[in-house]
Design an enzyme around this catalytic site. Sequence first.
Site, mmCIF file in Angstrom:
data_model
loop_
_atom_site.group_PDB
_atom_site.id
_atom_site.type_symbol
_atom_site.label_atom_id
_atom_site.label_comp_id
_atom_site.label_asym_id
_atom_site.label_seq_id
_atom_site.Cartn_x
_atom_site.Cartn_y
_atom_site.Cartn_z
ATOM 1 N N TRP A 77 -12.560 86.481 73.657
ATOM 2 C CA TRP A 77 -12.203 85.068 73.442
ATOM 3 C C TRP A 77 -11.794 84.376 74.726
ATOM 4 O O TRP A 77 -11.945 83.156 74.858
ATOM 5 C CB TRP A 77 -11.144 84.930 72.345
ATOM 6 C CG TRP A 77 -11.712 85.334 71.026
ATOM 7 C CD1 TRP A 77 -11.381 86.439 70.300
ATOM 8 C CD2 TRP A 77 -12.760 84.676 70.291
ATOM 9 N NE1 TRP A 77 -12.158 86.504 69.156
ATOM 10 C CE2 TRP A 77 -13.008 85.443 69.129
ATOM 11 C CE3 TRP A 77 -13.511 83.517 70.508
ATOM 12 C CZ2 TRP A 77 -13.969 85.079 68.182
ATOM 13 C CZ3 TRP A 77 -14.469 83.170 69.561
ATOM 14 C CH2 TRP A 77 -14.690 83.939 68.426
ATOM 15 N N ASP A 94 -4.200 80.865 73.675
ATOM 16 C CA ASP A 94 -4.926 80.968 72.415
ATOM 17 C C ASP A 94 -4.191 81.987 71.543
ATOM 18 O O ASP A 94 -4.235 83.182 71.809
ATOM 19 C CB ASP A 94 -6.367 81.415 72.717
ATOM 20 C CG ASP A 94 -7.218 81.563 71.462
ATOM 21 O OD1 ASP A 94 -6.677 81.450 70.348
ATOM 22 O OD2 ASP A 94 -8.434 81.806 71.618
ATOM 23 N N LYS A 117 -6.976 83.061 60.661
ATOM 24 C CA LYS A 117 -6.499 84.427 60.835
ATOM 25 C C LYS A 117 -5.127 84.576 60.173
ATOM 26 O O LYS A 117 -4.958 85.330 59.253
ATOM 27 C CB LYS A 117 -6.411 84.801 62.314
ATOM 28 C CG LYS A 117 -7.734 85.199 62.980
ATOM 29 C CD LYS A 117 -8.799 84.139 62.942
ATOM 30 C CE LYS A 117 -10.111 84.523 63.566
ATOM 31 N NZ LYS A 117 -10.261 84.199 64.945
HETATM 32 C C1 PLP Z 1 -11.351 83.600 65.847
HETATM 33 C C2 PLP Z 1 -10.892 83.292 67.216
HETATM 34 C C3 PLP Z 1 -11.419 82.205 67.944
HETATM 35 C C4 PLP Z 1 -12.541 81.338 67.412
HETATM 36 O O1 PLP Z 1 -12.072 80.535 66.397
HETATM 37 P P1 PLP Z 1 -13.000 79.436 65.689
HETATM 38 O O2 PLP Z 1 -12.050 78.819 64.725
HETATM 39 O O3 PLP Z 1 -14.134 80.170 65.038
HETATM 40 O O4 PLP Z 1 -13.472 78.501 66.723
HETATM 41 C C5 PLP Z 1 -10.905 81.953 69.191
HETATM 42 N N1 PLP Z 1 -9.933 82.718 69.721
HETATM 43 C C6 PLP Z 1 -9.410 83.767 69.055
HETATM 44 C C7 PLP Z 1 -8.321 84.571 69.690
HETATM 45 C C8 PLP Z 1 -9.876 84.085 67.790
HETATM 46 O O5 PLP Z 1 -9.349 85.126 67.121
#
Ligand code: PLP
Length: 361
Positions: free
Chosen positions: A102, A172, A196
């Site tokens: 990511w 993030d 998540k």
């Molecule tokens: C799932 C995830 C993303 C992507 O998320 P989207 O909502 O599909 O854009 C980005 N960063 C992390 C750490 C993730 O777990």
Amino acid sequence: MTRAYNFSAGPAALPEVVLRQAQEEMLDWHGAGASIVEMSHRGPEFMAVAAAAEADLRQLLSVPDDYAVLFLPGGATTQQALIPMNFASPGQRADYVLTGHWGKTAVKQASPYVSAHIAASSEANAFRDIPARADWQLSPDAAYVHITANETIHGVEFRDIPDTGDVPLVADFSSSIASEPLDISRFGVIYAGAQKNLGPVGIAVVIIRRDLLERTGQPRADIFTYASHAARDSMLNTPPTWNWYLAGLVFKWMLAEGGVVEFARRNAAKAALVYSAIDASGGFYRNEVAVSARSRMNIPFFLPSTDLDARFVADAKAAGLLALKGHKAVGGIRASLYNAIPVAGAEALVAFMADFQQRHG
Ligand SMILES: *Cc1c(COP(=O)(O)O)cnc(C)c1O
């Protein structure tokens, strides 16, 4: 009907009580005669839902008053593009620390807008560790430093908040937000897709230190401007009302369960159960991440062969343990242990692991 334990990495398990409440309220929200998804986002009903969700999230995460909280469509990836657009001047440098998949997508999304500089990376080590802070090549004039607090695919998690001095830290937190207490004042921006740990896919939470909203950033449309969303309480256009409502129910559930202190306790217990089972298996199960960087939320592991990996996933599914297949970038097995997975879910997984090893070890 029996609900299985769902170890999906995302969209992920939601608390059963939340799904039941949503089901009960679906046709007639609190006697309004219509569903919350059928009502105007500017009407008193949804405005109350939205305000409560923000207040509850602020309480849950102890968000300081000098931080804006936004609820935006587009997921985490969209924020990875909006962050450079809003916080960096054209061509300005921004530092990225790569600890998994990511972090790389963040660089890809930012690259049209900034000079994305890889300040540190564990890619040469297949993302099995976090580069020591002392080895990061940070730029004093960077617009920000970006990290991925928890790498959902590689199973690598920061256990300390790195110090980046006066350069704002952007993180993030898609797969670990609200999993334990966090000092938000150490960050410039925290963002997370909801699917998540916070609720359904289709909405992201962005927490921004307000002074950063004054940055000029890049030429861009108003709809891509965080300050405009903040000024209009995330209702610059029609927000994803259903997703916002459902996330709000999850926030209330988390608060009622004891908040992030309680989830930190449960998440540590769940992760300890699974890592102990791996480490005590005599090498039958293998996790390759450095112990100090092991994620509490996503645990990738391998069996002695890819055939056994596949057999494990199929047998687990038959035993009511869903979505344990690893991401294709890593392979093997991945168990995601978000807040909605109870300790009993991790216990069931560990019992299945012992039984599977007995049959195939
Ligand atoms: C799932 C995830 C993303 C992507 O998320 P989207 O909502 O599909 O854009 C980005 N960063 C992390 C750490 C993730 O777990």
